[in-house]
Design an enzyme around this catalytic site. Structure first.
Site, PDB file in Angstrom:
ATOM      1  N   HIS A  70      17.450   0.920 -25.952  1.00 59.15           N
ATOM      2  CA  HIS A  70      18.671   0.796 -25.167  1.00 59.15           C
ATOM      3  C   HIS A  70      18.314   0.913 -23.689  1.00 59.15           C
ATOM      4  O   HIS A  70      17.584   1.814 -23.294  1.00 59.15           O
ATOM      5  CB  HIS A  70      19.670   1.907 -25.508  1.00 59.15           C
ATOM      6  N   TYR A 133      17.941  14.874 -22.169  1.00 58.17           N
ATOM      7  CA  TYR A 133      17.850  13.930 -21.061  1.00 58.17           C
ATOM      8  C   TYR A 133      18.962  14.170 -20.053  1.00 58.17           C
ATOM      9  O   TYR A 133      20.127  14.315 -20.396  1.00 58.17           O
ATOM     10  CB  TYR A 133      17.790  12.474 -21.531  1.00 58.17           C
TER      11      TYR A 133
END
Length: 469
Positions: A70, A133
Site C-alpha cells: 500500500h 508506525y
C-alpha cells in the site's frame, strides 16, 4: 534476535527518501528499552522533520502474516515493537525510480522512514509480532492510495515465506500489477494570488504541471475565518504566496492602511499557521521596502529591517509571520516588472507618443522581471535549498530609474536625452495625495541565492529581450 548496543545509524536505500535506521536498544535480563522516535537526534542525521500526528500499532498472531503493498499519501516511521518482519518497499511515485524495490528485515533494533507514495508491505517472521508506525496525516476515507499486487512479476519480491503458504486478505490478492498502477503525483503546489503579475508568471513557469493549483482571491480569501478548513491542506507540499497589496502610496491613506495590513501581514500569518500545522513549505515574496535605503552598500539577508512607510511596515510584518513556518522561503525582491501596467511599458509608451518625461535619478536598484522571480522560486523548491530568506532580483549593474528609462528610450529607437533626471522630492513636489517614502538604495546582495546554484539573469539583458521581441 534483537541486537543490543548498536549506535544510531542512518542508511540510504536505492529508493529516494526511503531510509533505514539502526536504533540503540539497551537490554538486560529484565528485557530491553529503546528510543523509538527521537526528533532531535534523528533530524540531526538528516531525517525529515515530518511532523507525525498519529501513532498506530499492527499486531500479528502468526508467522507468515503478509500485508499488501500500500502506498499512502503520507510519510511513515515504521518500527518493530516485538518479533521480526520482512519488509518490501516499492516506489509508486511518478518519476525515474517508479517500480524500484527495496527489501530488508526489521527487528526492534531497526526502523525505516517511508516517504509518501512508496508502497510498503510486511511479512511476519515470528508469531506475536507487533510493529508501530507514526504518520504525519490523519486517516481519511477521501485519501488517495496506490496499491501493488504482492506477486507482481516486475517487482519480483523474494518473499521468505512463499505467498501460497501465508495469510493474505482477499483484497490484497486482488491488487493490480505494476503496469496497471497509476503513479502517485507529488504533493500539490498551491499558488495564491494567481491573477496578479507574479501569479501569471508562475502559471507560465509551471505550465503543464498537473500538481500545481492556482487560486485567486475569489477562489480563496486569505482573510476568511474558515481558511484553515477551506482545503485538505495535508495534500499540499508548497504554498506560494503571490498575493500582496502593492499600492505603496494608497497604503498611506486610512483605507489603504487597513487593506495593506490585511493582505501583507494578517493573511501571511494565517498561511504560516496552516503551513506549520501541515508540514507545508511556505514561499512568501518580500520587498526592498522593508529597508530604509540609507545603507551605502547592497543589503544582504541578515540586514535588520527598517521600513519607512506603511507598505514597507506591512511587508516587514509579513516576513516575520512567514518566518514562523518551520519550512519557509522568504524571497526578497525589488523593482518588479510583470505582465500588465509597469514602469517599462509606461516609458515605452511615452517615448512612442513623443512625451519627454522627468524620472527620478536618486533611487538606485535593479529591475526584476516576474519571470525571473518565478524561475528563482521554482529553483529553491526543486533544489531543496536550505529554508530561510533569499534576495532575488535581476543581475547586473544597479541603475537609477532615470537610467533605466533612457535604456527603454534607446531600445525602442528614441533619443535617450529626452529623459530628464530629477530628485525624488522634486518629482513628488506637486502631489496632492499621500506619497509613500521610498528607499534610495534598493540594491540587494545576491550571493546567497547564487550559492544555491541559481544565477540571476542580467536585468538589462532581460529588458532588451522584452522590448525587442
Amino acid at each position: 534476535m534483537t541486537e543490543f548496543g548498536k549506535g544510531l545509524v542512518r542508511t540510504e536505500t536505492n529508493i529516494p527518501g526511503l531510509v533505514v535506521f539502526d536504533l540503540p536498544v539497551h537490554g538486560d535480563s529484565r528485557g530491553w528499552f529503546k528510543e523509538n522516535w527521537q526528533r532531535e537526534k534523528m533530524t540531526a542525521l538528516g531525517l525529515p522533520d515530518f511532523g507525525p500526528v498519529q501513532n498506530n500499532i499492527s499486531f500479528n498472531d502468526a508467522a507468515g502474516t503478509t500485508r499488501g503493498i500500500h502506498a499512502e499519501p503520507w510519510d511513515k516511521w515504521v518500527s518493530v515493537a516485538t518479533g521480526r518482519i520482512f519488509g518490501a518497499w516499492v516506489d509508486l511515485r511518478e518519476g525515474a525510480t517508479f517500480g524500484a524495490v527495496f527489501t530488508a528485515e526489521l527487528d526492534p533494533s531497526r526502523a525505516i522512514f517511508v516517504p509518501r507514495g512508496v508502497g510498503n508491505s510486511y511479512q511476519t517472521l515470528e508469531a506475536d509480532t507487533a510493529y508501530t508506525y507514526l504518520v504525519n496525516d490523519h486517516w481519511s476515507p477521501d485519501a488517495e492510495y496506490a496499491f501493488l499486487n504482492l506477486a507482481d512479476e516486475t517487482a519480483a519480491i523474494d518473499w521468505p515465506i512463499p505467498l501460497s503458504e501465508v495469510e493474505i486478505s482477499a483484497k490484497d490478492r486482488a491488487h493490480p500489477r505494476l503496469a496497471d498502477v497509476t503513479p502517485i503525483p507529488p504533493r500539490k503546489i498551491l499558488v495564491v494570488g494567481a491573477a496578479g503579475q507574479l501569479g501569471r508568471a508562475l502559471r507560465a513557469e509551471y505550465a503543464g504541471a498537473d500538481h500545481v493549483e492556482y487560486a485567486t482571491r475569489a477562489d480563496l480569501d486569505l482573510t476568511a475565518p474558515d481558511l484553515e478548513s477551506a482545503r485538505r491542506w495535508r495534500e499540499y507540499g508548497v504554498i506560494i504566496n503571490a498575493a500582496a497589496y502593492t499600492a505603496v502610496d494608497v497604503a498611506e491613506t486610512p483605507a489603504g492602511r487597513r487593506d495593506a495590513w490585511a493582505a501583507n501581514a494578517t493573511a501571511v500569518g494565517a498561511l504560516a499557521r496552516i503551513a506549520a500545522a501541515n508540514a507545508i513549505t511556505l514561499v512568501h515574496v518580500s520587498s526592498d521596502y522593508v529597508f530604509d535605503g540609507t545603507k551605502d552598500a547592497p543589503y544582504d539577508e541578515t540586514e535588520p529591517v527598517a521600513p519607512l512607510g506603511v507598505y514597507g511596515q506591512t511587508k516587514a510584518a509579513g516576513d516575520a509571520a512567514a518566518a514562523t513556518a518551520p519550512r519557509h522561503y522568504i524571497v526578497r525582491t525589488s523593482w518588479v516588472i510583470g505582465e500588465g501596467k509597469n514602469f517599462v511599458g509606461t516609458m515605452a509608451s511615452l517615448a512612442e507618443r513623443g512625451v519627454d518625461p522627468s524620472v527620478v535619478d536618486d533611487q538606485r536598484g535593479r529591475l526584476t522581471f516576474t519571470s525571473e522571480i518565478a524561475r528563482g522560486i521554482a529553483h529553491l523548491i526543486d533544489s531543496e535549498a536550505a529554508f530561510g530568506t533569499y534576495n532575488l532580483t535581476g543581475g547586473g549593474q544597479p541603475l537609477t530609474w532615470a537610467e533605466i528609462a533612457r535604456e527603454v528610450f534607446t531600445l525602442t529607437g528614441h533619443d535617450a536625452s529626452r529623459v530628464t533626471g530629477v530628485s525624488t522630492e522634486d518629482y513628488f513636489a506637486a502631489a496632492t495625495a499621500p506619497v509613500a517614502p521610498r528607499p534610495r538604495n534598493s540594491v540587494l546582495d545576491l550571493q546567497k541565492i547564487r550559492a544555491t546554484g541559481f544565477e540571476p539573469a542580467d536585468a538589462l539583458d532581460t529588458l532588451r529581450r522584452e522590448l525587442i521581441r
